[in-house]
Structures are given as structure tokens and as C-alpha cells.
Motif scaffolding. Structure first.
Motif, mmCIF file in Angstrom:
data_model
loop_
_atom_site.group_PDB
_atom_site.id
_atom_site.type_symbol
_atom_site.label_atom_id
_atom_site.label_comp_id
_atom_site.label_asym_id
_atom_site.label_seq_id
_atom_site.Cartn_x
_atom_site.Cartn_y
_atom_site.Cartn_z
ATOM 1 N N ALA A 1 0.862 -1.190 0.000
ATOM 2 C CA ALA A 1 0.000 0.000 0.000
ATOM 3 C C ALA A 1 0.894 1.234 0.000
ATOM 4 C CB ALA A 1 -0.887 0.013 1.235
ATOM 5 N N TYR A 2 0.505 2.226 -0.784
ATOM 6 C CA TYR A 2 1.275 3.471 -0.734
ATOM 7 C C TYR A 2 0.673 4.374 0.339
ATOM 8 C CZ TYR A 2 -2.612 4.938 -3.711
ATOM 9 O OH TYR A 2 -3.858 5.177 -4.196
ATOM 10 N N PRO A 3 1.499 5.238 0.925
ATOM 11 C CA PRO A 3 0.966 6.117 1.979
ATOM 12 C C PRO A 3 -0.217 6.928 1.435
ATOM 13 C CG PRO A 3 3.353 6.225 1.934
ATOM 14 C CD PRO A 3 2.942 5.430 0.727
ATOM 15 N N SER A 4 -1.262 7.053 2.200
ATOM 16 C CA SER A 4 -2.510 7.786 1.916
ATOM 17 C C SER A 4 -3.510 6.925 1.127
ATOM 18 C CB SER A 4 -2.257 9.095 1.151
ATOM 19 O OG SER A 4 -2.214 8.870 -0.254
ATOM 20 N N GLN A 5 -3.102 5.691 0.756
ATOM 21 C CA GLN A 5 -4.006 4.847 -0.054
ATOM 22 C C GLN A 5 -5.343 4.608 0.656
ATOM 23 O OE1 GLN A 5 -2.475 1.240 -2.180
ATOM 24 N NE2 GLN A 5 -3.822 0.146 -0.758
ATOM 25 N N HIS A 6 -6.446 4.844 -0.105
ATOM 26 C CA HIS A 6 -7.810 4.606 0.391
ATOM 27 C C HIS A 6 -8.137 5.357 1.683
ATOM 28 C CE1 HIS A 6 -8.048 1.954 -2.902
ATOM 29 N NE2 HIS A 6 -7.486 0.893 -2.358
ATOM 30 N N ILE A 7 -7.460 6.496 1.860
ATOM 31 C CA ILE A 7 -7.805 7.357 3.002
ATOM 32 C C ILE A 7 -8.286 8.694 2.450
ATOM 33 C CG2 ILE A 7 -6.916 8.659 5.003
ATOM 34 C CD1 ILE A 7 -4.994 6.374 5.523
ATOM 35 N N GLY A 8 -9.467 9.098 2.855
ATOM 36 C CA GLY A 8 -9.947 10.442 2.549
ATOM 37 C C GLY A 8 -9.501 11.327 3.688
ATOM 38 N N ALA A 9 -8.431 12.113 3.454
ATOM 39 C CA ALA A 9 -7.878 12.913 4.553
ATOM 40 C C ALA A 9 -8.874 13.995 4.968
ATOM 41 C CB ALA A 9 -6.556 13.548 4.135
ATOM 42 N N ARG A 10 -8.852 14.315 6.232
ATOM 43 C CA ARG A 10 -9.701 15.387 6.764
ATOM 44 C C ARG A 10 -9.546 16.639 5.903
ATOM 45 N NH1 ARG A 10 -10.385 17.705 12.875
ATOM 46 N NH2 ARG A 10 -11.375 19.660 12.234
ATOM 47 N N GLY A 11 -10.643 17.184 5.434
ATOM 48 C CA GLY A 11 -10.605 18.429 4.654
ATOM 49 C C GLY A 11 -10.160 18.246 3.215
#
Lengths: 406, 406
Positions: free
Chosen positions: B138-148
């Protein structure tokens, strides 16, 4: 539970199944509304005119009511002289019969006196005390709207299925019709499912998000000619959802639920539907929108939309809205589909129908590349495009049909 | 009284005068409505998002929250083994920090635990008791909706002037916005004038006709985003009309009167307007619609439409509706103007703009040849065409722009 045996089906098959369900389970209802509330509704029956229109022989110009034969041969050089016996305004009644050699001054909209069979426009006359010079010949029936010449009593004024736009409301009013039977609005019970959802008046605690589907789907339902019953937010809980669906099928014609986004929710809904009725669709080959569920409980359709707002709205608009409009009598708005040029190359996933939000601007449709959870994409979108399952690439400059939201 | 000096003016000049009056006398008002009532209204202000969206780092897939670096090099043949420390559903809060060698089971929509910087989809994992095998890097930030990452607090969510279609209502709701400031509906006082007119509940006595303009114009006003105050039927009487106009300019933003058809009515209205204010237009070079009057009383526009229903509606739609939409913020509906082929030759009167009702069918526009008093023509019409003043003949098969009533 049989849901595990259901296969993901094509969009066209889903449309066919939903269409057959609607035909089988529903027939259009009707209700009587006052004319002041009828605009925008659809007539459920043919409406006959209860009266002749015009209701009497009516002058359609200001002038003189004459015996036409008196005026034959009249001209600028040899006017005919008639004696004026009366003056009739719109809203009043002539009391004297017009005979040869006589005439009555008459206003537009006034009843034509007995004996008279033509109106000479005031422009072609000259008064001289009680006498009037007539400078033009009149043919019989000239400038008279005969009783019933517009519409006869008992004649069909408007046909069943007519959308009551302002001109049709005016036509009904002219016939003295004060209430009409229109197609009933299908009632839809709207639920949002998800442990993470809160209502607009609640405080945003960590891990929670505001429910956006209830309000968005409700607004879309109203556009489609439906009335909405708000079922509120329901937790991802078998018992709670079962209660809510049971209440929904009791109170409304259809139930629409959306979400939640947690793993087990789809299964909770399909389990509840299997318990209370049956599941007919569980997964559609579309993107977004794959987890869509359609079932029947107590003879009412229950639809489970995805939880992500973009997905929920796109599934609703593309699959559900056309059938609801058929029920409510509202035509699918042809004017809301327009052709634009695609602003840039767009890759689609082969094998399923893909939907993409677009912004339109200067003849171009700009795809909005955000995931279906993105609210910003809804804020920017003017509509969406539908890419068939066998298409992988749409080229820049290619014509696309945009389904506009407005 | 100065009205006798007013000349019949061109349609374009009338549009210019009315446009200038609207600009000079009116500015858009605004009001706050609940989100449930906001659909179809137009935003009066830019709306900023009061919160970050998503409001927290959010999993956009079902799977495991991991330290991405742990998974680099993972593959089908050499999975990475991590220990699962917790399970987080949407709506709940992670209590443990994820560190190297550990992971948290996570559902779509749930908050990402501290320490984790990627989600591995459940499809690429295999549970083994408390341990989990990870088969893909997994690459960093994968499948994450970051706040804002969707919308930031304070960022403009929707711009002033946006029509609140269902997708926009959903976007506002997602930001937790429960009420919005929208453009106020201009209020219009509607009067029908004529001694011959009766209301829908009255009995049709000889010489009388039912008032159709009140209901038709009211419905058209509502379509244009206005609110209607019903002033009822007023007799062709200077005193009564003066009272009604005075009441109208006090209670509403504009006054629209129509009719009557009796000879002196036009003069009664223009006399009243001269007494209370001024007359700016008295006669327009259009057919039908010539007797149209426009005046100003107490800083409010007063419009006198012709009495015949077809004429009243056509003048309203072609001359007045666009300006009211400008005030109410409703865009003129471009989709309601469509091109059709004329079904037969049509003669127009040179020197004035002519309007004709048409029925549309199979790509053709069929002119309806009835006079402007005819109700049957309203019942049949789907819209109207506008023929410029210098055109005498439209040929069969010629393209015409139809302004659709729906």
C-alpha cells in the motif's frame, strides 16, 4: 437466506426488473385538487367543458351591432345611416332587438343583441347624434364569437395525461372549473442508514458525518412528482432497520433507504428484506452504484441505494427516477438531456456502465474526477454522463449526452 | 392626462423600458429558508463550508489500516503478517494507535486510527486468528480520505446564484447546513378587471364569463419564482380600480392586472396610473398584446395585460416573465426553447411582432389559427412562436423556435 445466490446484474436487466415490478405492483391513483393548487400536476381524466365557450354570442370588437344586410354596398362615399337604439358594455345585457335600419353600440366582450348578425368596427363608423354612419359593409357573423364556437358544452377540453402548465390552468378556469382530478403523487418513505450519520441539528462528534442523502433524495423525489415521508436516520442494526422498513411499507407506496458505508450494512438490509419479503436485485454492474439492492415487502418496492452521496444520487436519477415519473404522470424531462463536447479524454471501466459527474461550460462537459464520497463534486456538478459497458475511452471533443440536474 | 401623447412602441423598446425600470426600482431581496424547503430556490450569498469534509481521516474501503511502510514488498508469494489490534466500524472511534507490525480492521467510513497511513482492501488480505496476511503493498494515503481533502472549513461550497437542485441540497446537508439564505420571491398582486368577469364559485349569469387570467397568470408567476397575492376581480370603474392598484402597490412588489375587454377599460387603467403615478408604455406593436400598459406607482411597476386569455399569457411570457426571473434569480429556461419545422405556411402582419400559439408533434410546430379570445387554442397549445416585425411569411418546413409552455 438466498441473497448470496443473487448475481450482479446488468443495468439494462435492473431497469427491466424494476419496470416489471412497477407495472405489476402499482397502478396510478388520482385525487381532486383545487385549481389554485393544480399547476404542475397531471390530469388523471379527460375533462369536458361544462359550458359553451363563449357562453353567448359575443362581440369580439368595439363597434356597432347591425343587420349585416343593411350594410351591403356601404362605402366611404356612400355610408349607410343607421339609428343607434342602445349601448351595451361587457357584463351587461342588451334589452332591445336590432332590426333593419337600427343598430346597437357594443363593446368587445358584450353579448350581441337579438336581430343583429354582425359587428362593424368603430373605426369604420361615425356618430351623428343618435345616428351612425357605416362606411364599410359587414358580412354576416363578422366579429361575432358565436356561443359554443370556441368549445361546446360536453366537448373534451383537456385530455387525461395533460401536464397542467399555466395556459392549461387558464383554459380550465375559463370553463369555470374550480377543481380537477389529477394523478396522485406516489408517497415514498426515505431512510438513511448508518451508525456514523447525524441529523442537521446534531453536534458533529468525532467519527460522525452529517446525513446528506435524506435531504438530497427527498428533493429529487419531489422533482419526480412524489411526496416524501421522512423516516430519519436508522442505525446499522437488524432490529432497527426491520422496524423502519416495516413502518415504511405501511405508511408509503415505496421505501428508499441509502447507506450506510459500513461493511455489514448491505447484508443487514438484504437479510431484513429476505425476512419481510424478498430480494430481487442485489448488486448492479454499474460504477458507482454496485451495492444497490431492490426488494419487495408487502407488495411495496424497497430500494437500498449506496451510502455515498454521489452514488446514491446517480443510482436514483438513472435507475429509479424514470419509473417514479411514470407513476406520478410526470414525463421524463427530455429538455434536461443535452449534448456537449467532452473537454478531455475519459477512461471508463469496461464491462460495467459507468456514470461520471460533469460540469458544463461553454458547450463543453468537464468530467469531475473525484471519488463518489466527494461532496465537492456534487457542489460543482451540473449533471452526469452515462458510459456504456462496452466503451473504454471517450475521446476529447467527442459528443456526450449530459443528464442535467436542473 | 398625458397618455394620449404616448405612441405605440416596438417590442424591443418595450423590453428596454421594462428592463431599465426593473434595474432602477428593484434590487433582489433575500430570506433564510430551512434546507427542507430550499430545493428549487436560488442562493443569495456564497455559502462556506462550516466544517472540514470529510471531518476526519476516513477509510474509503473496507480493509485494514496499516503503516504503509510495513507493506512495501508484500506480494502473493510473500505476504506481510501483521497483528490486528482492534476493529473500527463507521460511527465509532479507534482507541488504539497503529504502530509497525500492527494493524486495525476498518470499515468504509470509519476514522483511520492514529499511526496508520494507508488502508489495504480486505480483498488483498487473509485473517489468521488475530493475525492478518497482507498480499499487496500500500502506498501512503491509499484509500484514506484525509480530513478536509474534499472541502476545507471556510472554503466556498456553493456560490451565490446557484439553483438548489437536489445534488446541491445534498452538498449543503453534508456540510451540516440546515438553513440557507436564498433570493426572495418577488411578490406580485394579481387583478382581473372586467364587469363581465365572475369567479369560479359564482353562477354563470347571461353576459358573464369566468375569469381565467387570475389563475393562469398566477400559475405562470409561480413558475417564474414569484409569490402571488390574489387581488380578485375588479369592476371597470375608476374608483374601484384605483383602490385595487393602491392596495396592490402597498402589499406587493409589482401589480399585474389584465382586461377587461370593454372599450373604456384601457383608459380607466391609464387614467388611474396617471393619477397615482405615471404611464410609461401605452400600446406595444405586437399581435396580440397591443393594448398592454406599463406604469409606475409608488416606486412599483404596474402592468396592464390585455383581457383576452391568449393575449394576456403571451404578453406575460414574452415580455414580463424574463424580468421577473431576473429578479427571482431563476434563470430563463433555455431548455424550454426548441426548434421545430413549421407544418404549414404562416402569414404574419408586417410592421409588428406577431405571436402565434402552436401545437408540437413529431418534430413539427402546427400553428393554431384561432383568435386570441379562444380558449380551445390554449387547451391545444404546447407553446408559441415569435415572428419578427419585418417578416411577412414563414414557409412550410421552415425551422421555427418554439417557446414551450411546459
Amino acid at each position: 437466506m438466498g441473497t448470496e445466490f443473487l448475481e450482479i446484474i446488468d443495468v439494462d436487466d435492473a431497469r427491466m426488473i424494476i419496470g416489471e415490478l412497477v407495472d405489476e405492483l402499482y397502478s396510478r391513483g388520482s385525487e381532486v385538487v383545487e385549481i389554485g393548487d393544480a399547476a404542475g400536476r397531471v390530469l388523471a381524466v379527460d375533462v369536458e367543458s361544462p359550458i359553451d365557450l363563449p357562453p353567448f354570442d359575443r362581440a369580439s370588437r368595439d363597434g356597432y351591432a347591425v343587420v349585416a344586410a343593411d350594410t351591403f354596398g356601404a362605402g366611404d362615399e356612400n355610408p349607410v345611416r343607421l339609428k343607434c337604439i342602445e349601448m351595451v358594455e361587457a357584463g351587461s345585457i342588451p334589452s332591445l332587438r336590432v332590426t333593419e335600419g337600427f343598430c346597437t353600440r357594443i363593446s368587445t366582450g358584450a353579448p350581441v343583441p337579438e336581430g343583429a348578425d354582425a359587428i362593424v368596427m368603430v373605426e369604420y363608423t361615425e356618430a351623428d347624434g343618435d345616428d351612425v354612419f357605416i362606411y364599410r359593409p359587414a358580412y354576416p357573423s363578422q366579429h361575432i364569437g358565436a356561443r359554443g364556437s370556441d368549445i361546446k358544452e360536453g366537448e373534451i377540453l383537456l385530455h387525461s395525461g395533460t401536464l397542467l402548465s399555466p395556459d392549461k390552468v387558464a383554459a380550465l378556469s375559463a370553463a369555470g372549473i374550480s377543481s380537477v382530478r389529477v394523478i396522485s403523487e406516489p408517497s415514498v418513505y426515505v431512510i438513511s442508514t448508518g451508525n456514523e450519520l447525524i441529523g442537521p441539528s446534531e453536534t458533529l462528534e468525532p467519527g460522525r458525518i452529517f446525513d446528506s442523502n435524506s435531504a438530497g433524495i427527498a428533493a429529487a423525489l419531489e422533482e419526480a412528482g412524489c411526496s416524501v415521508i421522512h423516516g430519519g436516520i436508522v442505525r446499522d442494526d437488524h432490529h432497527e432497520l426491520r422496524e423502519a422498513i416495516s413502518r415504511g411499507v405501511e405508511e408509503a407506496d415505496l421505501v428508499i433507504t441509502s447507506g450506510g458505508t459500513s461493511a455489514g450494512t448491505g447484508d443487514v438490509l438484504s437479510d431484513v428484506l429476505e425476512e419481510l419479503g424478498e430480494v430481487l436485485i442485489h448488486g448492479i454492474s454499474m460504477k458507482p452504484g454496485k451495492p444497490t439492492i431492490v426488494g419487495v415487502v408487502s407488495g411495496k418496492i424497497v430500494i437500498g441505494l449506496p451510502g455515498f452521496p454521489v452514488a446514491a444520487l446517480l443510482v436514483f436519477k438513472s435507475l429509479i427516477d424514470p419509473f417514479l415519473r411514470k407513476l406520478s404522470g410526470m414525463k421524463a424531462s427530455e429538455e434536461s438531456v443535452k449534448t456537449f463536447k467532452l473537454s478531455e479524454r475519459f477512461h471508463s471501466s469496461k464491462g460495467r456502465v459507468q456514470y461520471a459527474l460533469v460540469r458544463v461550460d461553454g458547450g463543453y462537459a468537464h468530467p469531475i474526477f473525484r471519488d463518489s464520497g466527494a461532496i465537492a463534486s456534487l457542489a460543482q456538478a451540473d449533471g452526469y454522463i452515462e458510459i456504456p459497458k462496452n466503451v473504454e475511452i471517450l475521446h476529447e471533443g467527442e459528443d456526450v449526452q449530459v443528464f442535467l440536474f436542473e
